[in-house]
Write an enzyme that holds these catalytic residues in place. Structure first.
Site, PDB file in Angstrom:
ATOM      1  N   ASP A  92      28.503  51.092  44.534  1.00 53.65           N
ATOM      2  CA  ASP A  92      28.409  49.739  45.103  1.00 53.65           C
ATOM      3  C   ASP A  92      29.763  49.266  45.627  1.00 53.65           C
ATOM      4  O   ASP A  92      30.200  48.146  45.349  1.00 53.65           O
ATOM      5  CB  ASP A  92      27.860  48.766  44.064  1.00 53.65           C
ATOM      6  CG  ASP A  92      27.332  47.477  44.701  1.00 53.65           C
ATOM      7  OD1 ASP A  92      26.984  47.509  45.901  1.00 53.65           O
ATOM      8  OD2 ASP A  92      27.262  46.448  44.010  1.00 53.65           O
TER       9      ASP A  92
ATOM     10  N   ILE B 126      34.745  30.675  37.941  1.00 58.92           N
ATOM     11  CA  ILE B 126      35.390  31.161  39.164  1.00 58.92           C
ATOM     12  C   ILE B 126      34.445  32.033  39.992  1.00 58.92           C
ATOM     13  O   ILE B 126      34.827  32.568  41.025  1.00 58.92           O
ATOM     14  CB  ILE B 126      36.680  31.948  38.846  1.00 58.92           C
ATOM     15  CG1 ILE B 126      36.401  33.091  37.867  1.00 58.92           C
ATOM     16  CG2 ILE B 126      37.745  31.019  38.296  1.00 58.92           C
ATOM     17  CD1 ILE B 126      37.626  33.955  37.568  1.00 58.92           C
ATOM     18  N   GLY B 127      33.209  32.174  39.536  1.00 58.95           N
ATOM     19  CA  GLY B 127      32.247  32.969  40.296  1.00 58.95           C
ATOM     20  C   GLY B 127      30.912  33.024  39.588  1.00 58.95           C
ATOM     21  O   GLY B 127      30.846  32.926  38.363  1.00 58.95           O
ATOM     22  N   LYS B 128      29.850  33.167  40.360  1.00 60.88           N
ATOM     23  CA  LYS B 128      28.509  33.219  39.783  1.00 60.88           C
ATOM     24  C   LYS B 128      27.697  34.280  40.496  1.00 60.88           C
ATOM     25  O   LYS B 128      27.723  34.370  41.718  1.00 60.88           O
ATOM     26  CB  LYS B 128      27.825  31.855  39.895  1.00 60.88           C
ATOM     27  CG  LYS B 128      26.536  31.741  39.094  1.00 60.88           C
ATOM     28  CD  LYS B 128      26.041  30.300  39.066  1.00 60.88           C
ATOM     29  CE  LYS B 128      24.731  30.159  38.309  1.00 60.88           C
ATOM     30  NZ  LYS B 128      24.846  30.500  36.896  1.00 60.88           N
ATOM     31  N   GLY B 129      26.977  35.102  39.709  1.00 60.49           N
ATOM     32  CA  GLY B 129      26.123  36.132  40.281  1.00 60.49           C
ATOM     33  C   GLY B 129      24.667  35.840  40.008  1.00 60.49           C
ATOM     34  O   GLY B 129      24.285  34.714  39.659  1.00 60.49           O
ATOM     35  N   GLY B 130      23.825  36.872  40.163  1.00 55.74           N
ATOM     36  CA  GLY B 130      22.397  36.687  39.988  1.00 55.74           C
ATOM     37  C   GLY B 130      22.004  36.354  38.565  1.00 55.74           C
ATOM     38  O   GLY B 130      21.064  35.597  38.328  1.00 55.74           O
ATOM     39  N   PHE B 131      22.719  36.920  37.582  1.00 56.13           N
ATOM     40  CA  PHE B 131      22.356  36.718  36.185  1.00 56.13           C
ATOM     41  C   PHE B 131      23.457  36.066  35.359  1.00 56.13           C
ATOM     42  O   PHE B 131      23.186  35.427  34.356  1.00 56.13           O
ATOM     43  CB  PHE B 131      21.995  38.072  35.542  1.00 56.13           C
ATOM     44  CG  PHE B 131      20.763  38.687  36.108  1.00 56.13           C
ATOM     45  CD1 PHE B 131      19.515  38.214  35.751  1.00 56.13           C
ATOM     46  CD2 PHE B 131      20.851  39.725  37.013  1.00 56.13           C
ATOM     47  CE1 PHE B 131      18.368  38.777  36.277  1.00 56.13           C
ATOM     48  CE2 PHE B 131      19.709  40.297  37.551  1.00 56.13           C
ATOM     49  CZ  PHE B 131      18.459  39.820  37.175  1.00 56.13           C
TER      50      PHE B 131
ATOM     51  N   LYS C  76      33.530  37.845  32.095  1.00 55.60           N
ATOM     52  CA  LYS C  76      32.223  37.957  32.748  1.00 55.60           C
ATOM     53  C   LYS C  76      31.150  37.878  31.674  1.00 55.60           C
ATOM     54  O   LYS C  76      31.169  38.648  30.708  1.00 55.60           O
ATOM     55  CB  LYS C  76      32.147  39.293  33.494  1.00 55.60           C
ATOM     56  CG  LYS C  76      30.926  39.481  34.363  1.00 55.60           C
ATOM     57  CD  LYS C  76      31.067  40.805  35.120  1.00 55.60           C
ATOM     58  CE  LYS C  76      29.925  41.034  36.079  1.00 55.60           C
ATOM     59  NZ  LYS C  76      30.103  42.307  36.832  1.00 55.60           N
TER      60      LYS C  76
END
Length: 411
Positions: A262, A132-137, A162
């Protein structure tokens, strides 16, 4: 700041926590602060015969040696010039560190596409659903929980898991933030004190290691504020409502000794587009608050460049910085264009980072110029945000922010 000064500052921040925890937890605190692997951390009780000239039994470059309740331990120990101990008087905690800890470690590789497959089972507790989502790592998946009989409900993928490489620092930091801060009993106490019915922090269900990865499980949400903003679904009333909720959340986080650092639309989640109940997430950049203003070049410009506070640009996390970050977001949600926005590129170099920092300093020193530069459709909202900024720029670094006064501005 030399190594000794940095070392003393960190120990003052962490020593009280360290002595309250088990040996393993103490190791984790030190691992988090100094960015070393747990195998490089040693805790021992020195014998009465130990003196400054004696080296600990472990001989490993880049190690940290922790001495609890030690005797005859001074501010310098061992034969190496870069080695020393610091004794924190209040808690009688002594730690030894090698300057070689600053050797850069390789950046962890991102999770390869489809490495964690749908249908994977993590530690016999969690059934992995779709991404459902992807980040940098890492990546975030929907997940279902197995019951005591080893079954899960096909229609109950109400959890988000996560997953990142276990060598990646932010998820380690986030995991311990959840354990220390998102505690239901403490949240209920805060709500009672503040006479509020709701505090937008996600539910935490667990964390651990899975093969070469670290994971954390939380409640799953449907959307985020950034999506609503891009769809044009944020009006002035909603923006102020979100601001009030974030003020409650950061006040609680600050009361636990942490800075978020952040805040942004992508990190503010909600269910079914219900902006009356938002949830602040992503605590990978959280840090402990210190009342010593000590710039750290290694942490300079941390956060999301467009919203990073002036303190964060100097490598200092602060409570007033969180409020500044919130203000920049609210201006953008209101349709305003931040004067430095055109500089904020994904691959910004040092020159650009400094230009953004200097631009923020310039405009925060002249709020009339700043608010003339930013275009608003709603004059009432502009006036409220200008009053908000006039208030937060007066807050000193050590000062506890006037949260209630800021609430009143948004109300």
């Amino acid at each position: 700041m030399d190594l000794k000064d940095e070392f003393i500052q960190i120990i003052k921040k962490y020593s009280e926590l360290s002595l309250k925890e088990s040996e393993n937890e103490t190791k984790k605190y030190i691992q988090e602060v100094f960015n070393v692997s747990l195998s490089e951390v040693f805790i021992k009780e020195p014998s009465k015969q130990e003196t400054l000239k004696q080296e600990p039994t472990q001989e490993t470059n880049g190690c940290i040696y922790i001495f609890k309740k030690g005797k005859n331990i001074g501010q310098k120990c061992g034969s190496g010039k870069s080695k020393f101990c610091y004794k924190h008087k209040k808690n009688d905690l002594n730690i030894k560190v090698n300057q070689e800890r600053n050797i850069k470690k390789p950046i962890p590789k991102p999770i390869p596409t489809n490495k964690i497959e749908t249908g994977s089972v993590i530690n016999q507790n969690w059934f992995i659903g779709t991404s459902i989502g992807k980040g940098g790592f890492g990546e975030i998946y929907s997940a279902a929980k197995f019951n005591d009989h080893g079954n899960y409900k096909d229609d109950d993928f109400s959890f988000a898991i996560k997953i990142e490489p276990k060598s990646n620092g932010p998820l380690f930091v986030e995991m311990h933030f959840y354990k220390r801060v998102i505690v239901e009993k403490e949240i209920e106490k805060f709500k009672l004190q503040k006479n509020i019915q709701y505090l937008g922090l996600p539910k935490y269900y667990g964390s651990g290691l899975y093969n070469d990865y670290r994971y954390i499980v939380m409640e799953k949400y449907d959307s985020n504020i950034d999506k609503l903003f891009r769809n044009g679904d944020l009006n002035s009333s909603t923006i102020l409502q979100i601001g009030i909720q974030i003020l409650n959340i950061v006040e609680y986080i600050h009361s636990k000794g942490y800075i978020h650092a952040d805040i942004k639309g992508e990190n503010i989640l909600l269910k079914e587009n219900d902006t009356s109940h938002i949830y602040l997430v992503d605590f990978g950049l959280c840090s402990r608050y210190s009342n010593i203003y000590q710039p750290d070049p290694k942490k300079a410009h941390n956060g999301t460049l467009k919203y990073t506070s002036r303190d964060s640009h100097q490598g200092v996390e602060s409570r007033r910085g969180d409020l500044e970050i919130l203000g920049y977001n609210m201006i953008e949600w209101s349709g305003g264009i931040l004067p430095w926005q055109h500089l904020c590129k994904k691959s910004a170099g040092k020159k650009i980072l400094n230009e953004v920092s200097e631009s923020k300093i310039k405009y925060m020193n002249d709020l009339s110029l700043f608010f003339n530069k930013v275009q608003f459709n709603d004059t009432n909202l502009k006036n409220k945000l200008q009053t908000y900024f006039e208030t937060i720029i007066k807050i000193t670094f050590e000062e506890l922010p006037p949260y209630q006064l800021l609430h009143n501005i948004f109300n």
